[in-house]
Design a protein around this motif. Structure first.
Motif, PDB file in Angstrom:
ATOM      1  N   ASP A  97      69.825  45.017  17.900  1.00 56.14           N
ATOM      2  CA  ASP A  97      69.690  46.478  17.846  1.00 56.14           C
ATOM      3  C   ASP A  97      68.468  46.812  16.996  1.00 56.14           C
ATOM      4  O   ASP A  97      67.884  45.941  16.348  1.00 56.14           O
ATOM      5  CB  ASP A  97      70.947  47.110  17.246  1.00 56.14           C
ATOM      6  N   ASP A  98      68.063  48.069  16.997  1.00 57.69           N
ATOM      7  CA  ASP A  98      66.955  48.511  16.151  1.00 57.69           C
ATOM      8  C   ASP A  98      67.156  49.961  15.767  1.00 57.69           C
ATOM      9  O   ASP A  98      67.938  50.682  16.399  1.00 57.69           O
ATOM     10  CB  ASP A  98      65.612  48.332  16.863  1.00 57.69           C
ATOM     11  N   THR A  99      66.464  50.392  14.731  1.00 58.79           N
ATOM     12  CA  THR A  99      66.518  51.782  14.296  1.00 58.79           C
ATOM     13  C   THR A  99      65.175  52.174  13.703  1.00 58.79           C
ATOM     14  O   THR A  99      64.351  51.311  13.375  1.00 58.79           O
ATOM     15  CB  THR A  99      67.646  51.997  13.267  1.00 58.79           C
ATOM     16  N   THR A 100      64.969  53.468  13.572  1.00 60.65           N
ATOM     17  CA  THR A 100      63.683  53.952  13.084  1.00 60.65           C
ATOM     18  C   THR A 100      63.563  53.812  11.570  1.00 60.65           C
ATOM     19  O   THR A 100      64.550  53.916  10.839  1.00 60.65           O
ATOM     20  CB  THR A 100      63.488  55.432  13.456  1.00 60.65           C
ATOM     21  N   ARG A 113      59.925  50.504  12.927  1.00 61.48           N
ATOM     22  CA  ARG A 113      61.239  50.085  13.407  1.00 61.48           C
ATOM     23  C   ARG A 113      61.771  48.959  12.534  1.00 61.48           C
ATOM     24  O   ARG A 113      61.012  48.153  11.983  1.00 61.48           O
ATOM     25  CB  ARG A 113      61.174  49.558  14.843  1.00 61.48           C
ATOM     26  N   ARG A 140      57.635  50.315  18.183  1.00 59.43           N
ATOM     27  CA  ARG A 140      58.741  49.773  18.966  1.00 59.43           C
ATOM     28  C   ARG A 140      58.241  49.050  20.212  1.00 59.43           C
ATOM     29  O   ARG A 140      58.959  48.958  21.215  1.00 59.43           O
ATOM     30  CB  ARG A 140      59.715  50.900  19.362  1.00 59.43           C
ATOM     31  N   GLU A 304      75.390  47.151  15.520  1.00 58.26           N
ATOM     32  CA  GLU A 304      75.389  48.545  15.066  1.00 58.26           C
ATOM     33  C   GLU A 304      75.938  48.669  13.653  1.00 58.26           C
ATOM     34  O   GLU A 304      75.457  49.473  12.863  1.00 58.26           O
ATOM     35  CB  GLU A 304      76.173  49.410  16.046  1.00 58.26           C
ATOM     36  N   ILE A 307      73.235  47.553  11.071  1.00 54.88           N
ATOM     37  CA  ILE A 307      72.065  48.421  10.910  1.00 54.88           C
ATOM     38  C   ILE A 307      72.438  49.844  10.497  1.00 54.88           C
ATOM     39  O   ILE A 307      71.559  50.652  10.176  1.00 54.88           O
ATOM     40  CB  ILE A 307      71.264  48.441  12.230  1.00 54.88           C
ATOM     41  N   ARG A 308      73.728  50.140  10.471  1.00 51.83           N
ATOM     42  CA  ARG A 308      74.152  51.509  10.188  1.00 51.83           C
ATOM     43  C   ARG A 308      73.692  52.003   8.823  1.00 51.83           C
ATOM     44  O   ARG A 308      73.329  53.170   8.651  1.00 51.83           O
ATOM     45  CB  ARG A 308      75.680  51.617  10.289  1.00 51.83           C
ATOM     46  N   ALA A 311      70.311  53.734   8.729  1.00 52.67           N
ATOM     47  CA  ALA A 311      70.330  55.105   9.237  1.00 52.67           C
ATOM     48  C   ALA A 311      70.866  56.060   8.176  1.00 52.67           C
ATOM     49  O   ALA A 311      70.353  57.183   8.014  1.00 52.67           O
ATOM     50  CB  ALA A 311      71.169  55.170  10.503  1.00 52.67           C
TER      51      ALA A 311
END
Length: 384
Positions: A97-100, A113, A140, A304, A307-308, A311
């Motif tokens: 997964d990835d996030t900003t 990212r 990304r 998820e 990586i939560r 966020a």
């Protein structure tokens, strides 16, 4: 702080130069006067996904000094990180997964990212320790996950990001990566259109309730039946899970596909329910791969969950100060999240490892991996 022009490129993030932490801090171990804030910086802030400025409250150290301590800590933890990386990418199945990550730029912030790859074999009875590897990139672009997974072959559970597509090419070297789609991700839009509880709250608040889609409600019911079966086989062997899925889940999947294709034909192309169905039907082999392989999970929740915290932390730290800051954060997240996955206190782990690693034998570095780590017994004070 920008990276130096001569810094080597990270083979798993080709667009970003990797600072040579070892050259900057060849044998770092905090001095007694600075060890407490260093450990607080590394453990408390990254564990809580907080900005490092929180670590200097009540401590007479500048922010740049604390940042240097983070970099120094990353330098000495590098051997542990490389062993963790080898362990993660030796998995038969990975979650991704990835996030900003907003990154400070001249007069603005760019959108970087943070990528995560999680090994967790416990759902199919595996005994290998769970672990997570994080990487930072400035953008990304698909080249980043392709570099991260360049030497991996196996099952990859992730969303439908197009940057992963090259990974699934059948003639890929060193071997194929099999896509396993996430049923939680597919269920989400149906649930939004069938959320009776949310509509009740909106009505109680005097707001106009959203229309409930009976087709979406039925889709949620059918998908939830699959998850009910999965809960009963969690932790069993891959063979046992496959047998139960073939007996109980396969008929439900066949009925679901027939029902969705029938309902989809009745809906207009722009209908939200139709879009949610199209998302699944276009990737049906990836969604149904779990029926023939007991190692696959229905969800990508492992990634998820890992990586939560990033966020949530964005509300506190707002942005990374540089690419180097993003890379350092990825190092610390890798170790801290892995420690938490193995029920190890990250602060105790880091405090002990930072004190020991400079004198620890290189051929016994595996003893300091989060899942192997044990604190040294307390030394009794010698009599004067």
């Amino acid at each position: 702080m920008s990276d130096s022009p001569g810094a080597p490129r990270n083979p798993r993030s080709p667009g970003v130069r990797t600072p040579d932490f070892a050259a900057l801090h060849p044998s770092y171990r905090p001095r007694e006067s600075e060890s407490a804030p260093a450990k607080t910086t590394l453990a408390q802030c990254f564990r809580g996904f907080l900005p490092i400025r929180h670590a200097k409250e009540g401590v007479p150290l500048s922010l740049s000094t604390l940042a240097d301590q983070v970099g120094a800590g990353c330098a000495v933890l590098e051997p542990i990180l490389r062993r963790m990386e080898a362990h993660v990418f030796a998995a038969e199945r990975l979650h991704g997964d990835d996030t900003t990550v907003p990154v400070l730029a001249k007069g603005k912030t760019d959108t970087g990212r943070c990528w995560v790859y999680v090994r967790d074999d416990r759902p199919f009875g595996g005994t290998a320790p769970p672990a997570a590897m994080f990487y930072y990139s400035r953008d990304r672009a698909g080249e980043h996950p392709q570099a991260h997974l360049a030497n991996y072959a196996g099952i990859f559970q992730a969303d439908a990001y197009s940057g992963y597509n090259k990974l699934y090419e059948p003639d890929r070297k060193p071997g194929p990566i099999l896509e396993a789609a996430c049923w939680v991700h597919a269920r989400r839009p149906f649930f939004v259109m069938a959320d009776l509880a949310e509509n009740a709250r909106r009505k109680a608040q005097g707001k106009t309730p959203a229309p409930i889609s009976p087709i979406a409600l039925e889709a949620v019911r059918r998908i939830d039946a699959l998850f009910e079966i999965e809960r009963s086989i969690n932790g069993q062997s891959a063979g046992q899970r496959r047998a139960v899925r073939q007996e109980l889940s396969a008929p439900l999947i066949a009925d679901l596909e027939s029902w969705m294709r029938e309902q989809r034909a009745k809906l207009s192309r722009g209908n939200d329910v139709a879009k949610a169905m199209e998302y699944m039907l276009k990737r049906w082999p990836a969604f149904t791969r779990f029926l023939d392989d007991g190692r696959i999970c229905l969800s990508n929740n492992a990634a998820e969950r890992a990586i939560r915290g990033i966020a949530l932390g964005r509300k506190s730290w707002l942005f990374a100060g540089s690419d180097r800051g993003g890379q350092r954060a990825a190092v610390m997240y890798s170790i801290i999240v892995t420690a938490k996955m193995n029920d190890i206190d990250p602060q105790a782990l880091l405090a002990d490892v930072l004190n020991r690693i400079a004198e620890h034998p290189a051929n016994r570095i595996d003893e300091l991996l989060p899942w192997n780590w044990r604190p040294l017994p307390a030394r009794s004070d010698q009599a004067a």
